[in-house]
Design a protein around this motif. Structure first.
Motif, PDB file in Angstrom:
ATOM      1  N   GLY A  53     -48.650  77.755 -73.790  1.00 28.22           N
ATOM      2  CA  GLY A  53     -47.853  78.092 -74.989  1.00 28.22           C
ATOM      3  C   GLY A  53     -46.326  78.097 -74.992  1.00 28.22           C
ATOM      4  N   ALA A  54     -45.759  78.615 -76.068  1.00 32.96           N
ATOM      5  CA  ALA A  54     -44.154  78.665 -75.909  1.00 32.96           C
ATOM      6  C   ALA A  54     -43.890  80.147 -76.100  1.00 32.96           C
ATOM      7  N   ILE A  55     -42.781  80.290 -75.424  1.00 37.78           N
ATOM      8  CA  ILE A  55     -42.211  81.558 -75.177  1.00 37.78           C
ATOM      9  C   ILE A  55     -40.939  81.709 -75.994  1.00 37.78           C
ATOM     10  N   LEU A  56     -40.546  82.628 -77.127  1.00 36.12           N
ATOM     11  CA  LEU A  56     -39.536  82.688 -77.743  1.00 36.12           C
ATOM     12  C   LEU A  56     -38.864  83.842 -77.688  1.00 36.12           C
ATOM     13  N   LEU A  57     -37.599  84.015 -77.209  1.00 33.34           N
ATOM     14  CA  LEU A  57     -36.765  85.177 -77.276  1.00 33.34           C
ATOM     15  C   LEU A  57     -35.794  85.110 -78.218  1.00 33.34           C
ATOM     16  N   VAL A  58     -35.843  86.389 -79.171  1.00 32.95           N
ATOM     17  CA  VAL A  58     -35.132  86.635 -80.333  1.00 32.95           C
ATOM     18  C   VAL A  58     -34.429  87.794 -80.354  1.00 32.95           C
ATOM     19  N   ASP A  59     -33.094  87.513 -80.424  1.00 36.93           N
ATOM     20  CA  ASP A  59     -32.055  88.722 -80.427  1.00 36.93           C
ATOM     21  C   ASP A  59     -31.170  88.963 -81.513  1.00 36.93           C
ATOM     22  N   ILE A  60     -31.072  89.884 -81.859  1.00 39.07           N
ATOM     23  CA  ILE A  60     -30.346  90.324 -83.277  1.00 39.07           C
ATOM     24  C   ILE A  60     -28.856  90.201 -82.881  1.00 39.07           C
ATOM     25  N   ASP A  61     -28.296  89.287 -83.636  1.00 41.65           N
ATOM     26  CA  ASP A  61     -26.822  89.024 -83.353  1.00 41.65           C
ATOM     27  C   ASP A  61     -25.864  90.267 -83.965  1.00 41.65           C
ATOM     28  N   GLY A  62     -24.951  90.555 -83.126  1.00 42.32           N
ATOM     29  CA  GLY A  62     -24.041  91.620 -83.302  1.00 42.32           C
ATOM     30  C   GLY A  62     -24.657  93.102 -83.790  1.00 42.32           C
ATOM     31  N   PHE A  63     -25.690  93.451 -82.862  1.00 38.81           N
ATOM     32  CA  PHE A  63     -26.415  94.498 -83.238  1.00 38.81           C
ATOM     33  C   PHE A  63     -25.512  95.658 -82.797  1.00 38.81           C
ATOM     34  N   LYS A  64     -24.633  95.615 -81.822  1.00 40.36           N
ATOM     35  CA  LYS A  64     -23.941  96.848 -81.398  1.00 40.36           C
ATOM     36  C   LYS A  64     -22.877  97.314 -82.623  1.00 40.36           C
ATOM     37  N   ALA A  65     -22.412  96.025 -83.025  1.00 35.69           N
ATOM     38  CA  ALA A  65     -21.384  96.322 -84.295  1.00 35.69           C
ATOM     39  C   ALA A  65     -22.442  96.776 -85.458  1.00 35.69           C
TER      40      ALA A  65
END
Length: 221
Positions: free
Chosen positions: A87-99
């Motif tokens: 299957g497929a692995i997706l890594l999802v990251d919230i942009d600019g979360f520190k800000a």
């Protein structure tokens, strides 16, 4: 049956008249009444213990903020006797979360995490596994047998998050996500596939964020 036999034995030993009709009636009726009640009580207690154990297992396997699988539970999906296959692995990251945390506070930051998690729940409702694997990072596994194109699926997540917004003191707060996609063979170590998906994620972030990138495609260009 055992309780009835025991009652008859005790009656024959302890009753001055032995197993007379007067002594026999209570020795028979009492076990017949008490035994079903005891069995019913024990059954309910056993079911309750089972339910509590299941709930404890669920709590231990899920992240309290997002409601998704936690990192350990996600990796366990690929290490058990019933490990997931291709299957497929997706890594999802919230942009600019520190800000987001700096500008709006950690309470809003937590709500943003919950908002993205809800999108992932909706997107994986028809199949797939979603987990929170970092502060503002999530992982999704899309089994091969679902017949869904990983890049299209990732684009659906990206677009859905982009359209969400949270009410805040100064208007509303929205966010975007960058997503790295990679394919995992059924017998491949999950860490290797995750590392490649992370390279796809880095490429999406380097390209300006709010994008989807696949590692296999990057390796060919």
């Amino acid at each position: 049956m055992a309780s009835l036999i025991g009652s008859l034995v005790l009656t024959s030993v302890l009753s001055p008249t032995g197993l007379s009709p007067q002594a026999l009636l209570p020795s028979v009726t009492v076990p017949l009444i008490v035994a079903p009640l005891a069995v019913n009580w024990a059954t309910k207690k056993t079911l309750r213990v089972y339910e509590l154990n299941r709930e404890l297992e669920r709590i231990l396997a899920h992240d309290s903020l997002s409601g998704l699988l936690n990192r350990a539970a996600f990796f366990d999906l690929f290490a058990s006797d019933t490990a997931l296959g291709r299957g497929a692995i997706l890594l999802v990251d919230i942009d600019g979360f520190k800000a987001i945390n700096q500008n709006h506070g950690h309470k809003i930051g937590d709500q943003v995490i919950a908002m993205v998690a809800q999108v992932l729940k909706v997107q994986t409702a028809a199949g797939g596994y979603a987990a929170r694997v970092g502060s503002a990072q999530f992982a999704v596994f899309l089994p091969d047998d679902l017949g869904r194109a990983p890049l299209d699926f990732a684009e659906g997540i990206r677009s859905a998050v982009e359209q969400e917004a949270l009410p805040a003191d100064q208007g509303s707060v929205s966010c975007t996500v960058s997503i790295g996609v990679e394919y995992r063979e059924g017998d491949e170590d999950i860490d290797s596939a995750m590392r490649r998906a992370d390279q796809g994620l880095s490429a999406a972030q380097d390209a300006g964020h709010n994008r989807v990138r696949q590692y296999q495609y990057l390796a060919l260009v």
